[in-house]
Design a protein around this motif. Structure first.
Motif, PDB file in Angstrom:
ATOM      1  N   ASP A  97     -34.626 -51.232   2.367  1.00 61.05           N
ATOM      2  CA  ASP A  97     -35.259 -50.194   3.238  1.00 61.05           C
ATOM      3  C   ASP A  97     -36.453 -50.725   3.795  1.00 61.05           C
ATOM      4  O   ASP A  97     -36.695 -50.354   5.103  1.00 61.05           O
ATOM      5  CB  ASP A  97     -35.738 -49.105   2.212  1.00 61.05           C
ATOM      6  N   GLU A 111     -34.900 -52.861   6.950  1.00 61.64           N
ATOM      7  CA  GLU A 111     -34.399 -51.876   7.747  1.00 61.64           C
ATOM      8  C   GLU A 111     -35.773 -51.370   8.670  1.00 61.64           C
ATOM      9  O   GLU A 111     -35.736 -51.027   9.848  1.00 61.64           O
ATOM     10  CB  GLU A 111     -33.671 -50.565   7.179  1.00 61.64           C
ATOM     11  N   GLN A 142     -36.552 -51.746  12.507  1.00 59.94           N
ATOM     12  CA  GLN A 142     -36.801 -50.458  13.546  1.00 59.94           C
ATOM     13  C   GLN A 142     -38.128 -50.789  14.282  1.00 59.94           C
ATOM     14  O   GLN A 142     -38.216 -50.260  15.479  1.00 59.94           O
ATOM     15  CB  GLN A 142     -36.830 -49.438  12.793  1.00 59.94           C
TER      16      GLN A 142
END
Length: 389
Positions: A244, A247, A251
């Motif tokens: 996570d 990611e 982003q």
């Protein structure tokens, strides 16, 4: 984050949008036509300004007075057509930040990072303060220009002194702009150009600082996520949290690149034209030291353009600094408890974070160092003009 998003919505409202209509309307909708009309209208003001420069080509004082206004108008033209060209990208960034905020809050182990995070509230207050100060500064400068001719007409009429009417801005129209009705038309035209310039400049600059504050907040949240990684505990859970984090970082880097892409024309125009503006406005200030009213107008004008530049330099600086601190967060975490596989992942994040995220256009970088460089150049220019005088 809700109050942070409020700043974005206020900027859209200045341009006649709201979040719902802005996301649903296509580029062929009359809202797009509205921006095209605004662009053509503001761009049309360059013609009477250039005519004024040509007409007074032998008077350096009048030329510099006109160029300072013409350059400001050009910056606004750049902002309008950039917003028009990247209208969907602006919407996508706003939507992405809202989705990102919702996604982060949906994870239970993210909950701690949102408790007492005063930097989000502080950042929002600072962004709102900068946007408001810039809008007020632009508004007062425009008000000075608009009220100046009226005050002169009233005071000279009261004293019985002959006075040739002047337009608020240095413009030369292809008709008689001294006598009625040409003067009234020119005055109203200048008034609307000033309103459009102030509204669009404030809105587009406000969106930038809002995006920058959002990115800083999320980069700080990412650093907190790294500190919360419980290395040494159940490997499957840590692997999920680490995935996570990766990611999340990817982003944020994507959003940073998108911000740099859509604001590249504006950042380039802001730095290049501001550099020219500083020269002509400093010349006006130095040559009007004996006039308090003129000093107030030009000093306010100078503060407006420097505050406008500061918004971009500050936004670029905080994104650069917080993106670099991601690597520092890994170094201060409990990485030594991680498995070899987890350490390789952390090394990947560290390597990427060592390449600072920059908001730049060509050789212009939005940073506080460059802002101070322009200020120093302005001070040197004052000394140069005074020595020549």
């Amino acid at each position: 984050m809700a109050r942070l998003f409020q700043l974005q919505e206020n900027c859209l409202l200045l341009m006649g949008h709201n979040m719902k209509s802005f996301g649903e309307r296509s580029s062929l909708h009359p809202l797009g036509l509205r921006h095209i009309v605004s662009l053509v209208f503001v761009l049309s003001a360059e013609y009477p300004m250039l005519s004024y420069v040509v007409y007074n080509r032998d008077d350096m004082e009048l030329i510099t007075a006109c160029l300072s206004v013409a350059f400001t108008n050009l910056v606004t033209v750049t902002k309008i057509w950039t917003f028009l060209a990247y209208k969907e990208s602006f919407w996508q960034m706003m939507h992405s930040f809202r989705q990102l905020d919702t996604k982060c809050k949906s994870y239970s182990y993210y909950a701690a990072k949102y408790e007492g995070y005063g930097y989000v509230e502080h950042g929002n207050k600072l962004a709102t303060l900068l946007g408001r100060a810039y809008s007020i500064s632009c508004g007062f400068t425009g008000l000075y220009f608009m009220l100046g001719p009226i005050i002169k007409i009233v005071t000279n009429s009261w004293r019985g002194v002959p006075y040739e009417r002047e337009l608020p801005m240095p413009m030369k129209f292809p008709f008689n702009d001294v006598e009625s009705p040409g003067y009234e038309f020119g005055f109203v035209y200048t008034l609307f150009v000033t309103i459009f310039v102030v509204l669009y400049a404030s809105a587009v600059d406000g969106l930038f600082i809002s995006f920058a504050i959002n990115l800083r907040a999320h980069f700080q949240a990412l650093q907190q996520d790294i500190h919360l990684l419980a290395f040494g505990q159940e490997e499957q859970l840590v692997d999920k949290q680490l995935a996570d984090v990766v990611e999340y970082h990817v982003q944020l880097l994507s959003l940073s690149r998108q911000l740099r892409h859509i604001y590249t024309p504006i950042v380039f125009g802001q730095f290049f034209i501001t550099s020219l503006e500083v020269g002509v406005i400093i010349y006006q200030i130095v040559t009007h030291l004996d006039s308090i009213m003129a000093l107030l107008v030009y000093f306010s004008f100078f503060c407006s353009i420097m505050l406008q530049l500061f918004i971009y330099c500050y936004g670029g600086e905080i994104i650069k600094v917080e993106s670099l601190r991601v690597g520092v967060a890994i170094q201060t975490s409990t990485w030594y408890l991680a498995s070899n596989k987890q350490r390789r992942c952390l090394i990947f994040i560290m390597n990427r974070s060592q390449r600072e995220v920059l908001i730049k256009a060509g050789f212009y970088e939005a940073s506080l160092a460059n802002f101070l460089a322009i200020l120093r150049a302005a001070m040197s220019f004052i000394t140069l003009i005074q020595s020549i005088e």
